[in-house]
Motif scaffolding. Structure first.
Motif, PDB file in Angstrom:
ATOM      1  N   ILE A 124      73.679  48.262  59.346  1.00  0.00           N
ATOM      2  CA  ILE A 124      74.205  47.464  58.238  1.00  0.00           C
ATOM      3  C   ILE A 124      75.731  47.445  58.285  1.00  0.00           C
ATOM      4  O   ILE A 124      76.376  48.491  58.311  1.00  0.00           O
ATOM      5  CB  ILE A 124      73.710  48.038  56.892  1.00  0.00           C
ATOM      6  CG1 ILE A 124      72.172  47.961  56.839  1.00  0.00           C
ATOM      7  CG2 ILE A 124      74.322  47.283  55.726  1.00  0.00           C
ATOM      8  CD1 ILE A 124      71.566  48.668  55.641  1.00  0.00           C
ATOM      9  N   ARG A 125      76.298  46.257  58.288  1.00  0.00           N
ATOM     10  CA  ARG A 125      77.742  46.109  58.525  1.00  0.00           C
ATOM     11  C   ARG A 125      78.605  46.788  57.469  1.00  0.00           C
ATOM     12  O   ARG A 125      79.712  47.250  57.770  1.00  0.00           O
ATOM     13  CB  ARG A 125      78.115  44.634  58.631  1.00  0.00           C
ATOM     14  CG  ARG A 125      77.833  43.808  57.373  1.00  0.00           C
ATOM     15  CD  ARG A 125      78.289  42.358  57.532  1.00  0.00           C
ATOM     16  NE  ARG A 125      77.552  41.683  58.600  1.00  0.00           N
ATOM     17  CZ  ARG A 125      77.869  40.467  59.049  1.00  0.00           C
ATOM     18  NH1 ARG A 125      78.912  39.830  58.554  1.00  0.00           N
ATOM     19  NH2 ARG A 125      77.152  39.903  59.995  1.00  0.00           N
ATOM     20  N   GLU A 126      78.107  46.876  56.237  1.00  0.00           N
ATOM     21  CA  GLU A 126      78.911  47.513  55.192  1.00  0.00           C
ATOM     22  C   GLU A 126      79.041  49.023  55.387  1.00  0.00           C
ATOM     23  O   GLU A 126      79.937  49.654  54.818  1.00  0.00           O
ATOM     24  CB  GLU A 126      78.309  47.229  53.805  1.00  0.00           C
ATOM     25  CG  GLU A 126      78.516  45.811  53.314  1.00  0.00           C
ATOM     26  CD  GLU A 126      77.417  44.851  53.750  1.00  0.00           C
ATOM     27  OE1 GLU A 126      77.353  43.741  53.199  1.00  0.00           O
ATOM     28  OE2 GLU A 126      76.608  45.220  54.650  1.00  0.00           O
ATOM     29  N   PHE A 127      78.155  49.605  56.183  1.00  0.00           N
ATOM     30  CA  PHE A 127      78.200  51.041  56.453  1.00  0.00           C
ATOM     31  C   PHE A 127      78.784  51.364  57.830  1.00  0.00           C
ATOM     32  O   PHE A 127      79.423  52.401  58.008  1.00  0.00           O
ATOM     33  CB  PHE A 127      76.785  51.645  56.389  1.00  0.00           C
ATOM     34  CG  PHE A 127      76.164  51.635  55.035  1.00  0.00           C
ATOM     35  CD1 PHE A 127      76.453  52.624  54.106  1.00  0.00           C
ATOM     36  CD2 PHE A 127      75.254  50.644  54.686  1.00  0.00           C
ATOM     37  CE1 PHE A 127      75.863  52.618  52.854  1.00  0.00           C
ATOM     38  CE2 PHE A 127      74.648  50.633  53.434  1.00  0.00           C
ATOM     39  CZ  PHE A 127      74.963  51.626  52.505  1.00  0.00           C
ATOM     40  N   HIS A 128      78.511  50.501  58.796  1.00  0.00           N
ATOM     41  CA  HIS A 128      78.769  50.861  60.198  1.00  0.00           C
ATOM     42  C   HIS A 128      79.436  49.685  60.901  1.00  0.00           C
ATOM     43  O   HIS A 128      78.785  48.684  61.206  1.00  0.00           O
ATOM     44  CB  HIS A 128      77.433  51.216  60.864  1.00  0.00           C
ATOM     45  CG  HIS A 128      77.547  51.831  62.209  1.00  0.00           C
ATOM     46  ND1 HIS A 128      78.372  52.897  62.488  1.00  0.00           N
ATOM     47  CD2 HIS A 128      76.905  51.547  63.377  1.00  0.00           C
ATOM     48  CE1 HIS A 128      78.237  53.243  63.747  1.00  0.00           C
ATOM     49  NE2 HIS A 128      77.364  52.438  64.315  1.00  0.00           N
ATOM     50  N   ARG A 129      80.719  49.795  61.156  1.00  0.00           N
ATOM     51  CA  ARG A 129      81.478  48.698  61.759  1.00  0.00           C
ATOM     52  C   ARG A 129      81.333  48.702  63.275  1.00  0.00           C
ATOM     53  O   ARG A 129      82.241  49.111  63.999  1.00  0.00           O
ATOM     54  CB  ARG A 129      82.947  48.809  61.353  1.00  0.00           C
ATOM     55  CG  ARG A 129      83.181  48.659  59.853  1.00  0.00           C
ATOM     56  CD  ARG A 129      82.900  47.235  59.385  1.00  0.00           C
ATOM     57  NE  ARG A 129      83.232  47.048  57.979  1.00  0.00           N
ATOM     58  CZ  ARG A 129      83.121  45.899  57.334  1.00  0.00           C
ATOM     59  NH1 ARG A 129      82.702  44.833  57.983  1.00  0.00           N
ATOM     60  NH2 ARG A 129      83.423  45.811  56.048  1.00  0.00           N
ATOM     61  N   GLN A 130      80.159  48.295  63.732  1.00  0.00           N
ATOM     62  CA  GLN A 130      79.885  48.183  65.157  1.00  0.00           C
ATOM     63  C   GLN A 130      79.226  46.835  65.430  1.00  0.00           C
ATOM     64  O   GLN A 130      78.558  46.278  64.544  1.00  0.00           O
ATOM     65  CB  GLN A 130      78.988  49.324  65.635  1.00  0.00           C
ATOM     66  CG  GLN A 130      79.629  50.717  65.563  1.00  0.00           C
ATOM     67  CD  GLN A 130      80.808  50.862  66.508  1.00  0.00           C
ATOM     68  OE1 GLN A 130      80.818  50.289  67.600  1.00  0.00           O
ATOM     69  NE2 GLN A 130      81.811  51.627  66.093  1.00  0.00           N
ATOM     70  N   PRO A 131      79.367  46.282  66.631  1.00  0.00           N
ATOM     71  CA  PRO A 131      78.834  44.939  66.911  1.00  0.00           C
ATOM     72  C   PRO A 131      77.345  44.773  66.617  1.00  0.00           C
ATOM     73  O   PRO A 131      76.924  43.703  66.158  1.00  0.00           O
ATOM     74  CB  PRO A 131      79.127  44.760  68.404  1.00  0.00           C
ATOM     75  CG  PRO A 131      80.316  45.619  68.658  1.00  0.00           C
ATOM     76  CD  PRO A 131      80.151  46.814  67.769  1.00  0.00           C
ATOM     77  N   ALA A 132      76.551  45.815  66.869  1.00  0.00           N
ATOM     78  CA  ALA A 132      75.105  45.681  66.668  1.00  0.00           C
ATOM     79  C   ALA A 132      74.705  45.754  65.198  1.00  0.00           C
ATOM     80  O   ALA A 132      73.586  45.372  64.834  1.00  0.00           O
ATOM     81  CB  ALA A 132      74.356  46.754  67.457  1.00  0.00           C
ATOM     82  N   ALA A 133      75.601  46.236  64.344  1.00  0.00           N
ATOM     83  CA  ALA A 133      75.308  46.377  62.916  1.00  0.00           C
ATOM     84  C   ALA A 133      75.710  45.098  62.191  1.00  0.00           C
ATOM     85  O   ALA A 133      76.778  45.002  61.593  1.00  0.00           O
ATOM     86  CB  ALA A 133      76.042  47.580  62.347  1.00  0.00           C
ATOM     87  N   LYS A 134      74.837  44.119  62.247  1.00  0.00           N
ATOM     88  CA  LYS A 134      75.146  42.809  61.681  1.00  0.00           C
ATOM     89  C   LYS A 134      74.380  42.486  60.399  1.00  0.00           C
ATOM     90  O   LYS A 134      74.678  41.506  59.728  1.00  0.00           O
ATOM     91  CB  LYS A 134      74.866  41.719  62.712  1.00  0.00           C
ATOM     92  CG  LYS A 134      75.768  41.779  63.929  1.00  0.00           C
ATOM     93  CD  LYS A 134      75.476  40.652  64.898  1.00  0.00           C
ATOM     94  CE  LYS A 134      76.398  40.708  66.116  1.00  0.00           C
ATOM     95  NZ  LYS A 134      76.098  39.631  67.084  1.00  0.00           N
TER      96      LYS A 134
END
Length: 322
Positions: free
Chosen positions: A165-175
């Motif tokens: 989840i992008r709000e928790f984990h700023r990585q490309p796969a976390a969309k």
């Protein structure tokens, strides 16, 4: 020392990742096969003899099998899924254990667009129609099939969804957006309550994030703890539990490492005692099965049964003298 029940668990995350329940791309390797059932029966007997009451086990994991789909839309459970789940539950029941079955691993929630596809179902949970079909055509029939099963501790919506989840984990796969997953998780919670008749939980990756799921209607909260979450070593488990804001439901620590060769001073027995004294619902140690040599958790090792037996014995003595 609290007198409320403490559910000691172990993580038996998989015999073969994503292949224990239902058929996958390589065929059926599920738990209902006699050779697999025999092996797990031996393991469950050893787990029971350690004084453990709950086994946490990944079900669909990365989604590669267990159901049939067409053009990315789930259709129904495959011919082996329910038989494998039934075999696992019956075995747990015979060994006087309960299962916490984790439905979805965060790897399935991550977006692998642009990367070589590992299996046909990779993108099922990336869009609303796929998520809804998976709930209605796969999960709800399974919940109905095993409604109020005495060996079910809980259905767990997902393992550490924050990593996708992008709000928790700023990585490309976390969309995935938090709002989208939250809506999906809330629908699963409602379905468990309506069709399964057993508790429902969610395996948050961190104590710091557990309150993000406080409005789902879960029956108990779940968080995971590893020393790496506190690289400074200044805020151990006991302090994190003491600083945790009040929760309206019990908290179960779904992952607690058996050991950690990267964290000097870590003690499983001390950590279990801290969980119990903090009034937690229980804790599940990661992991019973040996980690893969190249796995990211290789440094954590596997459970030494003697440690669990010794801890249980010490707690029994303390209770008797209280």
């Amino acid at each position: 020392m609290t007198n409320q029940p403490f559910f000691l668990g172990v993580n038996y995350p998989w015999a073969n990742y994503a292949e224990d329940f239902g058929a996958g791309p390589s065929g059926h390797r599920g738990i209902s096969l006699p050779e697999n059932l025999s092996k797990v029966a031996e393991e469950f007997a050893r787990i029971r003899d350690c004084g453990v009451s709950v086994v946490r086990w990944f079900l669909f994991a990365d989604g590669r099998g267990g159901f049939l789909s067409e053009k990315g839309i789930p259709l129904r459970p495959d011919e082996f899924l329910l038989a494998d789940v039934q075999a696992a539950l019956e075995l747990a029941n015979r060994c006087e254990l309960k299962l916490c079955l984790s439905l979805i691993d965060y790897l399935w929630l991550q977006d692998r667009t642009g990367k070589p596809g590992a299996h046909a179902n990779e993108q099922v949970l990336q869009f609303a129609a796929g998520r809804e079909a998976f709930l209605q055509r796969v999960l709800i029939p399974m919940f109905r099939e095993f409604r109020e099963h005495p060996a079910l501790f809980a259905w767990e919506i997902a393992n550490e969804p924050e990593w996708a989840i992008r709000e928790f984990h700023r990585q490309p796969a976390a969309k995935m957006h938090y709002a989208d997953f939250r809506a999906f998780a809330e629908e699963i919670t409602q379905a468990v309550h309506e069709f399964a008749g057993v508790p429902v939980t969610l395996g948050s990756a961190s104590l710091a994030w557990v309150r993000a799921w406080s409005e789902l209607g879960l029956d108990f909260y779940q968080a995971h703890y590893y020393p790496v979450q506190d690289p400074s070593g200044k805020s151990g488990l006991a302090k994190q539990l003491a600083c945790l804001p009040a929760l309206d439901k019990p908290l179960w620590l779904g992952e607690l490492p058996a050991a950690d060769d990267q964290a000097s001073g870590y003690s499983l027995k001390t950590s279990l005692t801290e969980c119990r004294e903090a009034g937690l619902l229980g804790a599940a140690v990661w992991r019973w099965t040996a980690p893969e040599k190249t796995g990211t958790d290789a440094h954590l090792g596997s459970i030494d049964p003697k440690i669990l037996i010794a801890w249980n014995s010490a707690m029994s003595s303390r209770n008797a003298s209280a």
